[in-house]
Design a protein around this motif. Sequence first.
Motif, PDB file in Angstrom:
ATOM      1  N   LEU A  66      23.125  12.796  74.986  1.00 42.44           N
ATOM      2  CA  LEU A  66      22.765  11.406  74.716  1.00 42.44           C
ATOM      3  C   LEU A  66      21.468  11.024  75.429  1.00 42.44           C
ATOM      4  CD1 LEU A  66      26.277   9.688  74.898  1.00 42.44           C
ATOM      5  CD2 LEU A  66      24.821   9.894  72.874  1.00 42.44           C
ATOM      6  N   ALA A  67      21.309  11.503  76.673  1.00 44.78           N
ATOM      7  CA  ALA A  67      20.077  11.215  77.411  1.00 44.78           C
ATOM      8  C   ALA A  67      18.865  11.840  76.732  1.00 44.78           C
ATOM      9  CB  ALA A  67      20.199  11.724  78.849  1.00 44.78           C
ATOM     10  N   ILE A  68      19.033  13.043  76.207  1.00 44.74           N
ATOM     11  CA  ILE A  68      17.941  13.731  75.508  1.00 44.74           C
ATOM     12  C   ILE A  68      17.581  13.008  74.218  1.00 44.74           C
ATOM     13  CG2 ILE A  68      17.361  15.869  74.263  1.00 44.74           C
ATOM     14  CD1 ILE A  68      19.098  17.334  76.384  1.00 44.74           C
ATOM     15  N   ILE A  69      18.593  12.427  73.574  1.00 47.98           N
ATOM     16  CA  ILE A  69      18.394  11.771  72.278  1.00 47.98           C
ATOM     17  C   ILE A  69      17.466  10.569  72.383  1.00 47.98           C
ATOM     18  CG2 ILE A  69      19.616  10.297  70.605  1.00 47.98           C
ATOM     19  CD1 ILE A  69      21.924  12.351  70.779  1.00 47.98           C
ATOM     20  N   VAL A  70      17.453   9.888  73.526  1.00 48.61           N
ATOM     21  CA  VAL A  70      16.666   8.654  73.651  1.00 48.61           C
ATOM     22  C   VAL A  70      15.199   8.865  73.273  1.00 48.61           C
ATOM     23  CG1 VAL A  70      15.891   6.818  75.194  1.00 48.61           C
ATOM     24  CG2 VAL A  70      18.241   7.670  75.357  1.00 48.61           C
ATOM     25  N   PRO A  71      14.457   9.742  73.971  1.00 51.71           N
ATOM     26  CA  PRO A  71      13.042   9.918  73.584  1.00 51.71           C
ATOM     27  C   PRO A  71      12.868  10.661  72.267  1.00 51.71           C
ATOM     28  CG  PRO A  71      13.623  11.459  75.331  1.00 51.71           C
ATOM     29  CD  PRO A  71      14.801  10.548  75.154  1.00 51.71           C
ATOM     30  N   THR A  72      13.793  11.603  71.974  1.00 50.63           N
ATOM     31  CA  THR A  72      13.675  12.381  70.743  1.00 50.63           C
ATOM     32  C   THR A  72      13.809  11.493  69.506  1.00 50.63           C
ATOM     33  OG1 THR A  72      14.656  14.271  71.891  1.00 50.63           O
ATOM     34  CG2 THR A  72      14.548  14.378  69.499  1.00 50.63           C
ATOM     35  N   ALA A  73      14.830  10.639  69.508  1.00 49.73           N
ATOM     36  CA  ALA A  73      15.059   9.757  68.357  1.00 49.73           C
ATOM     37  C   ALA A  73      13.919   8.760  68.194  1.00 49.73           C
ATOM     38  CB  ALA A  73      16.387   9.020  68.529  1.00 49.73           C
ATOM     39  N   LEU A  74      13.409   8.243  69.305  1.00 45.23           N
ATOM     40  CA  LEU A  74      12.304   7.284  69.234  1.00 45.23           C
ATOM     41  C   LEU A  74      11.064   7.939  68.641  1.00 45.23           C
ATOM     42  CD1 LEU A  74      11.224   4.474  69.862  1.00 45.23           C
ATOM     43  CD2 LEU A  74      10.657   5.268  72.164  1.00 45.23           C
ATOM     44  N   TYR A  77      11.606   8.478  64.915  1.00 45.31           N
ATOM     45  CA  TYR A  77      11.504   7.214  64.180  1.00 45.31           C
ATOM     46  C   TYR A  77      10.045   6.819  63.961  1.00 45.31           C
ATOM     47  CZ  TYR A  77      11.456   2.153  63.515  1.00 45.31           C
ATOM     48  OH  TYR A  77      11.202   0.888  63.051  1.00 45.31           O
ATOM     49  N   LEU A  78       9.236   6.928  64.997  1.00 44.37           N
ATOM     50  CA  LEU A  78       7.825   6.554  64.887  1.00 44.37           C
ATOM     51  C   LEU A  78       7.095   7.459  63.891  1.00 44.37           C
ATOM     52  CD1 LEU A  78       7.015   5.842  68.652  1.00 44.37           C
ATOM     53  CD2 LEU A  78       7.370   4.166  66.813  1.00 44.37           C
ATOM     54  N   ALA A  79       7.466   8.752  63.899  1.00 43.36           N
ATOM     55  CA  ALA A  79       6.833   9.683  62.957  1.00 43.36           C
ATOM     56  C   ALA A  79       7.230   9.363  61.518  1.00 43.36           C
ATOM     57  CB  ALA A  79       7.219  11.116  63.315  1.00 43.36           C
ATOM     58  N   HIS A  80       8.510   9.023  61.309  1.00 41.52           N
ATOM     59  CA  HIS A  80       8.964   8.679  59.962  1.00 41.52           C
ATOM     60  C   HIS A  80       8.363   7.363  59.488  1.00 41.52           C
ATOM     61  CE1 HIS A  80      11.846  11.641  58.526  1.00 41.52           C
ATOM     62  NE2 HIS A  80      12.308  11.765  59.752  1.00 41.52           N
ATOM     63  N   ALA A 192      16.952   7.357  61.813  1.00 42.33           N
ATOM     64  CA  ALA A 192      16.234   7.808  63.005  1.00 42.33           C
ATOM     65  C   ALA A 192      15.981   6.654  63.966  1.00 42.33           C
ATOM     66  CB  ALA A 192      14.911   8.459  62.602  1.00 42.33           C
ATOM     67  N   GLY A 193      15.762   5.468  63.417  1.00 38.83           N
ATOM     68  CA  GLY A 193      15.507   4.312  64.265  1.00 38.83           C
ATOM     69  C   GLY A 193      16.716   3.834  65.028  1.00 38.83           C
ATOM     70  N   LEU A 194      17.906   4.261  64.608  1.00 37.19           N
ATOM     71  CA  LEU A 194      19.131   3.836  65.280  1.00 37.19           C
ATOM     72  C   LEU A 194      19.436   4.682  66.514  1.00 37.19           C
ATOM     73  CD1 LEU A 194      21.347   3.537  62.076  1.00 37.19           C
ATOM     74  CD2 LEU A 194      20.195   1.672  63.272  1.00 37.19           C
ATOM     75  N   GLY A 195      18.805   5.847  66.606  1.00 36.84           N
ATOM     76  CA  GLY A 195      19.143   6.803  67.657  1.00 36.84           C
ATOM     77  C   GLY A 195      19.027   6.266  69.071  1.00 36.84           C
ATOM     78  N   ALA A 196      17.850   5.755  69.420  1.00 38.40           N
ATOM     79  CA  ALA A 196      17.654   5.266  70.783  1.00 38.40           C
ATOM     80  C   ALA A 196      18.541   4.058  71.068  1.00 38.40           C
ATOM     81  CB  ALA A 196      16.187   4.900  71.002  1.00 38.40           C
ATOM     82  N   LEU A 197      18.750   3.224  70.055  1.00 38.83           N
ATOM     83  CA  LEU A 197      19.594   2.038  70.214  1.00 38.83           C
ATOM     84  C   LEU A 197      21.016   2.425  70.608  1.00 38.83           C
ATOM     85  CD1 LEU A 197      19.628  -1.069  69.824  1.00 38.83           C
ATOM     86  CD2 LEU A 197      20.392  -0.668  67.480  1.00 38.83           C
ATOM     87  N   ALA A 241       9.567  16.669  67.506  1.00 37.67           N
ATOM     88  CA  ALA A 241      10.127  15.755  66.508  1.00 37.67           C
ATOM     89  C   ALA A 241       9.145  15.399  65.375  1.00 37.67           C
ATOM     90  CB  ALA A 241      10.641  14.492  67.175  1.00 37.67           C
ATOM     91  N   PRO A 242       7.870  15.103  65.664  1.00 35.36           N
ATOM     92  CA  PRO A 242       6.951  14.784  64.559  1.00 35.36           C
ATOM     93  C   PRO A 242       6.766  15.935  63.575  1.00 35.36           C
ATOM     94  CG  PRO A 242       6.062  14.012  66.653  1.00 35.36           C
ATOM     95  CD  PRO A 242       7.245  14.883  66.977  1.00 35.36           C
TER      96      PRO A 242
END
Length: 278
Positions: A66-74, A77-80, A192-197, A241-242
């Motif tokens: 879950l901690a890894i997901i925070v920056p990865t998902a963000l 999301y920005l790339a998408h 993808a935008g929901l990940g960090a949330l 991720a990008p």
Amino acid sequence: MVQAIPLEHLMWLSGVLLVAGLATGILAGLFGIGGGAIIVPVLYEVFGAVGVDDSERMHLSVGTALAIIVPTALRSYLAHRRRTKIDNSIMRQWAVPLVAGVVAGTLLAAVSPDVVLKIAFVLFAALMSSKLLFGRDHWVLADTLPGRLPMALYGFGIGASAPLIGISGGGIATVVLTLYRVPIHTAIATSAGLGALIAVPGTIGYIISGIPHLDELPPFSLGYVSLPGLVLVGGIATLAAPLGARLAHGFTRRQLEVGFGLYLLIVGLRFVVALIVE
């Protein structure tokens, strides 16, 4: 525990984590997921190799994922967002129930034995892979998204499941959206935008719930979050991720569905084997 491991073994484990980080980042961008479905089984094996007790391995794996997901998902999301129209109305409808679900799921995970988290992971993988691999175009619930209450219930359910499985919820959200004929690329980008949330409150919950168990966890653990795992896997995943987001737009809808379905099936079978052995 870690100090007793030969240097060459530690180097091998570090290499596995770095490869997992690369795969995680690509998958995060490719499928709109945070990468937890690949991080959790890899971390589970690595923590076992360094001597983490079986009763703590799954919790440490999920919390670190879950901690890894925070920056990865963000980053995903920005790339998408640069390539796909994000459905911000869905994100607004799901924001509050998602966070409420994460809090409930984190509390449940904190008091659940290790086997409960494994079963939750297997059920998630089985349901999602079945829909993606064997689903047909007519497998839909409606042609448009439902009203506020059903959407809120979906959001709460996705949020509650994420801390139990160690995912960002993007995979589940993608399947839910496609059941209402949301185009797969839009569904992936929005999910993808929901990940960090989801991952931020989930990570905080695992840190707090793991503090009483620090004596049983490896060095450099912040509750149920392994800082070495976070740095090694998370750093590479965020950078990759990008690349996954660019690859996603080179595949057809069906290719993405089959690829994601096979991936979930494989990692789900891994935990079925673990449950049978235990």
